[in-house]
Scaffold this motif. Structure first.
Motif, PDB file in Angstrom:
ATOM      1  N   ALA A   7     -13.113  -2.318  -3.920  1.00 37.74           N
ATOM      2  CA  ALA A   7     -13.668  -1.637  -4.998  1.00 37.74           C
ATOM      3  C   ALA A   7     -12.923  -0.353  -5.546  1.00 37.74           C
ATOM      4  CB  ALA A   7     -15.237  -1.516  -5.391  1.00 37.74           C
ATOM      5  N   TRP A   8     -12.622   0.575  -4.454  1.00 36.52           N
ATOM      6  CA  TRP A   8     -12.356   1.815  -4.617  1.00 36.52           C
ATOM      7  C   TRP A   8     -10.749   1.635  -5.116  1.00 36.52           C
ATOM      8  CZ3 TRP A   8      -7.789   3.703  -2.487  1.00 36.52           C
ATOM      9  CH2 TRP A   8      -6.970   3.103  -1.155  1.00 36.52           C
ATOM     10  N   ILE A   9     -10.119   0.802  -5.201  1.00 37.12           N
ATOM     11  CA  ILE A   9      -8.879   0.798  -5.854  1.00 37.12           C
ATOM     12  C   ILE A   9      -8.819   0.917  -7.323  1.00 37.12           C
ATOM     13  CG2 ILE A   9      -6.738  -0.747  -6.216  1.00 37.12           C
ATOM     14  CD1 ILE A   9      -6.551   0.035  -3.561  1.00 37.12           C
ATOM     15  N   PRO A  10      -8.087   1.988  -7.802  1.00 38.14           N
ATOM     16  CA  PRO A  10      -8.151   2.546  -9.211  1.00 38.14           C
ATOM     17  C   PRO A  10      -7.602   1.487 -10.202  1.00 38.14           C
ATOM     18  CG  PRO A  10      -6.280   3.652  -8.079  1.00 38.14           C
ATOM     19  CD  PRO A  10      -6.748   2.726  -7.210  1.00 38.14           C
ATOM     20  N   PHE A  11      -7.855   0.189 -10.011  1.00 36.74           N
ATOM     21  CA  PHE A  11      -7.454  -0.662 -11.211  1.00 36.74           C
ATOM     22  C   PHE A  11      -8.227  -1.989 -11.188  1.00 36.74           C
ATOM     23  CE2 PHE A  11      -4.177  -0.712  -7.728  1.00 36.74           C
ATOM     24  CZ  PHE A  11      -4.061  -2.287  -7.318  1.00 36.74           C
ATOM     25  N   ILE A  12      -8.168  -2.799 -11.913  1.00 36.34           N
ATOM     26  CA  ILE A  12      -8.626  -4.265 -11.721  1.00 36.34           C
ATOM     27  C   ILE A  12      -7.615  -5.065 -11.503  1.00 36.34           C
ATOM     28  CG2 ILE A  12     -10.062  -6.139 -12.731  1.00 36.34           C
ATOM     29  CD1 ILE A  12     -11.451  -3.470 -11.813  1.00 36.34           C
ATOM     30  N   ARG A  13      -6.544  -4.920 -12.518  1.00 35.41           N
ATOM     31  CA  ARG A  13      -5.652  -6.214 -12.434  1.00 35.41           C
ATOM     32  C   ARG A  13      -4.274  -5.360 -12.507  1.00 35.41           C
ATOM     33  NH1 ARG A  13      -5.849 -11.594 -15.773  1.00 35.41           N
ATOM     34  NH2 ARG A  13      -4.007 -11.873 -14.325  1.00 35.41           N
ATOM     35  N   ALA A  14      -3.298  -5.805 -11.918  1.00 29.81           N
ATOM     36  CA  ALA A  14      -1.971  -4.927 -12.208  1.00 29.81           C
ATOM     37  C   ALA A  14      -1.385  -5.111 -13.457  1.00 29.81           C
ATOM     38  CB  ALA A  14      -0.813  -5.648 -11.016  1.00 29.81           C
ATOM     39  N   LEU A  36      10.830   6.286 -11.289  1.00 32.34           N
ATOM     40  CA  LEU A  36      10.064   5.155 -11.057  1.00 32.34           C
ATOM     41  C   LEU A  36       8.775   5.300 -10.598  1.00 32.34           C
ATOM     42  CD1 LEU A  36      13.108   3.209  -9.121  1.00 32.34           C
ATOM     43  CD2 LEU A  36      11.991   2.518 -11.398  1.00 32.34           C
ATOM     44  N   LEU A  37       8.596   6.397  -9.940  1.00 33.27           N
ATOM     45  CA  LEU A  37       7.137   6.472  -9.531  1.00 33.27           C
ATOM     46  C   LEU A  37       6.353   7.516 -10.229  1.00 33.27           C
ATOM     47  CD1 LEU A  37       8.036   6.985  -5.512  1.00 33.27           C
ATOM     48  CD2 LEU A  37       7.035   4.949  -6.604  1.00 33.27           C
ATOM     49  N   ARG A  42       1.060   4.647 -10.710  1.00 33.52           N
ATOM     50  CA  ARG A  42       1.703   4.805  -9.310  1.00 33.52           C
ATOM     51  C   ARG A  42       1.297   6.202  -8.626  1.00 33.52           C
ATOM     52  NH1 ARG A  42       7.147   1.965 -11.454  1.00 33.52           N
ATOM     53  NH2 ARG A  42       6.414  -0.075 -11.516  1.00 33.52           N
ATOM     54  N   GLN A  43       1.156   7.197  -9.546  1.00 33.58           N
ATOM     55  CA  GLN A  43       0.682   8.669  -9.011  1.00 33.58           C
ATOM     56  C   GLN A  43      -0.607   8.644  -8.484  1.00 33.58           C
ATOM     57  OE1 GLN A  43       2.435  11.550  -8.749  1.00 33.58           O
ATOM     58  NE2 GLN A  43       4.275  10.224  -8.776  1.00 33.58           N
ATOM     59  N   LEU A  44      -1.565   7.813  -8.989  1.00 31.63           N
ATOM     60  CA  LEU A  44      -2.917   7.449  -8.610  1.00 31.63           C
ATOM     61  C   LEU A  44      -2.987   6.876  -7.199  1.00 31.63           C
ATOM     62  CD1 LEU A  44      -5.701   8.336  -9.181  1.00 31.63           C
ATOM     63  CD2 LEU A  44      -5.718   6.164 -10.497  1.00 31.63           C
ATOM     64  N   LEU A  45      -2.052   5.862  -7.317  1.00 28.57           N
ATOM     65  CA  LEU A  45      -1.835   4.979  -5.902  1.00 28.57           C
ATOM     66  C   LEU A  45      -1.324   5.972  -5.035  1.00 28.57           C
ATOM     67  CD1 LEU A  45      -0.782   1.610  -7.329  1.00 28.57           C
ATOM     68  CD2 LEU A  45      -2.574   1.883  -5.701  1.00 28.57           C
ATOM     69  N   LEU A  46      -0.480   6.425  -5.033  1.00 28.46           N
ATOM     70  CA  LEU A  46       0.061   7.365  -4.168  1.00 28.46           C
ATOM     71  C   LEU A  46      -0.758   8.589  -3.647  1.00 28.46           C
ATOM     72  CD1 LEU A  46       3.786   7.949  -5.416  1.00 28.46           C
ATOM     73  CD2 LEU A  46       3.139   6.851  -3.324  1.00 28.46           C
ATOM     74  N   GLY A  90       9.094  -4.022 -12.489  1.00 20.06           N
ATOM     75  CA  GLY A  90       8.517  -3.082 -11.667  1.00 20.06           C
ATOM     76  C   GLY A  90       7.430  -3.576 -10.587  1.00 20.06           C
ATOM     77  N   GLY A  91       7.327  -4.872 -10.747  1.00 22.51           N
ATOM     78  CA  GLY A  91       6.211  -5.544  -9.992  1.00 22.51           C
ATOM     79  C   GLY A  91       6.526  -5.382  -8.485  1.00 22.51           C
ATOM     80  N   MET A  92       7.560  -5.256  -8.107  1.00 20.85           N
ATOM     81  CA  MET A  92       7.928  -5.032  -6.639  1.00 20.85           C
ATOM     82  C   MET A  92       7.141  -3.758  -5.847  1.00 20.85           C
ATOM     83  SD  MET A  92       9.362  -7.153  -4.297  1.00 20.85           S
ATOM     84  CE  MET A  92      10.547  -6.260  -3.095  1.00 20.85           C
ATOM     85  N   ILE A  93       7.446  -2.790  -6.667  1.00 17.09           N
ATOM     86  CA  ILE A  93       7.022  -1.165  -6.435  1.00 17.09           C
ATOM     87  C   ILE A  93       5.324  -1.454  -6.525  1.00 17.09           C
ATOM     88  CG2 ILE A  93       6.712   1.208  -7.251  1.00 17.09           C
ATOM     89  CD1 ILE A  93       9.533   0.996  -8.207  1.00 17.09           C
ATOM     90  N   ASP A  94       5.155  -1.764  -7.447  1.00 17.41           N
ATOM     91  CA  ASP A  94       3.234  -1.966  -7.921  1.00 17.41           C
ATOM     92  C   ASP A  94       2.791  -2.901  -6.756  1.00 17.41           C
ATOM     93  OD1 ASP A  94       3.345  -0.432 -10.042  1.00 17.41           O
ATOM     94  OD2 ASP A  94       3.381  -2.359 -11.430  1.00 17.41           O
ATOM     95  N   HIS A  95       3.290  -3.709  -6.308  1.00 21.88           N
ATOM     96  CA  HIS A  95       2.739  -4.641  -5.197  1.00 21.88           C
ATOM     97  C   HIS A  95       3.005  -4.136  -3.804  1.00 21.88           C
ATOM     98  CE1 HIS A  95       1.614  -8.098  -3.074  1.00 21.88           C
ATOM     99  NE2 HIS A  95       2.649  -8.352  -2.440  1.00 21.88           N
TER     100      HIS A  95
END
Length: 384
Positions: A7-14, A36-37, A42-46, A90-95
């Motif tokens: 649940a902590w991941i900041p999104f529901i679906r990509a 790209l980043l 992506r900044q939030l994920l980083l 961009g799917g490879m980077i997101d994944h």
């Protein structure tokens, strides 16, 4: 909310990155790693990835962010799959970023290397975290070497082992490709991402180094806890992107009954069951569901697990169905029950009615595994 693993991941679906684009002539623009980043997501994920490590910002930038940038520069805006998960620019980077985030969260549940002294575990802690990051990021990188054909604007064919593209490009998926070849192909590319000094550091620890190399070669059966972390994180990323919710199944340790049921079901699906046959079949796959003939598949699964010496398998199908449902392995029907009634209509004109278990495809096929083509006929649900 934070008590749940995912649940902590900041999104529901990509979703496609907000800087994903093609030029008017169909070429995808080459972008720098910083470009790209730069998307907010992506900044939030980083940022989340950094907080899951135990290093300061400068150390993070050198040890983790620099390799992530090299990865981004290589994979550019290529999708993670042709028509399954993260199948967009961009799917490879997101994944890749999602798997790292999940993997570092899971890594907190383990003191590594397992069974060693506290002194050894403390001394190797950051090395194991680094191995988790690189295993998660790179386990799919071979896809850009063997799954797609990339043509540069100059007309040249880009080969990933030559380094970043440096030009606008267009791509198509290789027809008839071997779907597991990308695991072996990772060895062509990971030295472009992980600096030699980092590999020198990690190679000091034989157990860690062996597990990492096995993951990068696609040999997860030999990779121990590290491979398990990557597989479970991979499944979590895929499930979220496809709208599934396999939290309990992917979070379960390997020796629990629900995990053994899931592993057994995956084995049967990939090795033994007859699927999408024009007439009698063990199950049918549609765009958003797997429909498994309930008694046939349950009997086969029970026999498979018992042959593996697994104890505690329910001997009655009704009890087994309840275990499936309680652990999120199947999708309940509109009445909240395990069994679905549906009619199969084949393109040949054959039709029949069965009782089914409905399974989410994201439970069976993880990233790097393209799904079989959907059934050419129809599955008409009768108990909606």
């Amino acid at each position: 909310m934070r008590s749940r693993m995912l649940a902590w991941i900041p999104f529901i679906r990509a979703a496609p990155a907000d800087n994903a684009q093609r030029n008017a002539d169909g070429f995808v623009p080459y972008m720098s790693a910083d470009e790209l980043l730069a998307t907010p997501r992506r900044q939030l994920l980083l940022e989340n990835i950094w907080h899951r490590t135990s290093v300061n910002r400068d150390q993070f930038n050198k040890l983790y962010l620099a390799p992530i940038k090299r990865y981004a520069e290589i994979v550019q805006q290529l999708p993670a799959s042709e028509n399954h998960h993260h199948a967009y620019l961009g799917g490879m980077i997101d994944h890749g970023l999602e798997i790292i985030a999940y993997a570092l969260k899971l890594r907190q549940s383990f003191v590594l290397p397992v069974g060693s002294t506290p002194e050894v575990q403390s001394a190797q802690s950051e090395a194991w975290s680094a191995a988790v990051v690189f295993a998660a990021l790179l386990h799919d990188i071979g896809k850009v070497a063997v799954d797609v054909k990339v043509q540069l604007r100059s007309g040249d064919i880009w080969r990933a082992w030559d380094g970043p593209m440096k030009e606008d490009y267009r791509f198509q998926y290789v027809k008839g490709r071997q779907y597991k070849l990308h695991g072996a192909a990772a060895g062509l590319l990971y030295t472009q991402v992980i600096p030699s000094e980092v590999m020198n550091w990690l190679s000091q620890y034989p157990e860690l180094w062996g597990a990492l190399l096995y993951v990068l070669a696609g040999q997860f059966e030999h990779s121990g806890v590290l491979g398990d972390i990557v597989v479970r994180s991979d499944q979590a990323s895929v499930a979220h992107e496809l709208g599934g919710n396999p939290d309990r199944a992917v979070a379960a340790p390997r020796n629990t009954l629900q995990r053994q049921l899931l592993d057994g079901l995956r084995y049967l699906m990939k090795n033994e069951l007859k699927l999408n046959q024009p007439e009698a079949s063990d199950g049918w796959i549609t765009a958003d569901a797997i429909w498994l003939v309930s008694k046939t598949v349950s009997d086969r699964l029970r026999a498979h697990l018992l042959s593996q010496g697994i104890e505690g398998v329910p001997d009655r199908n009704s009890t087994l169905f309840n275990v499936f449902q309680d652990n999120g392995l199947i999708v309940a029907n509109p009445a909240g029950k395990a069994i679905w009634d549906a009619e199969i209509l084949s393109p040949t004109g054959w039709k029949n009615t069965f009782t089914f278990l409905r399974v989410s495809p994201s439970l069976i096929w993880s990233a790097g595994e393209d799904r079989p083509e959907p059934f050419g006929g129809s599955v008409q649900v009768l108990n909606e």
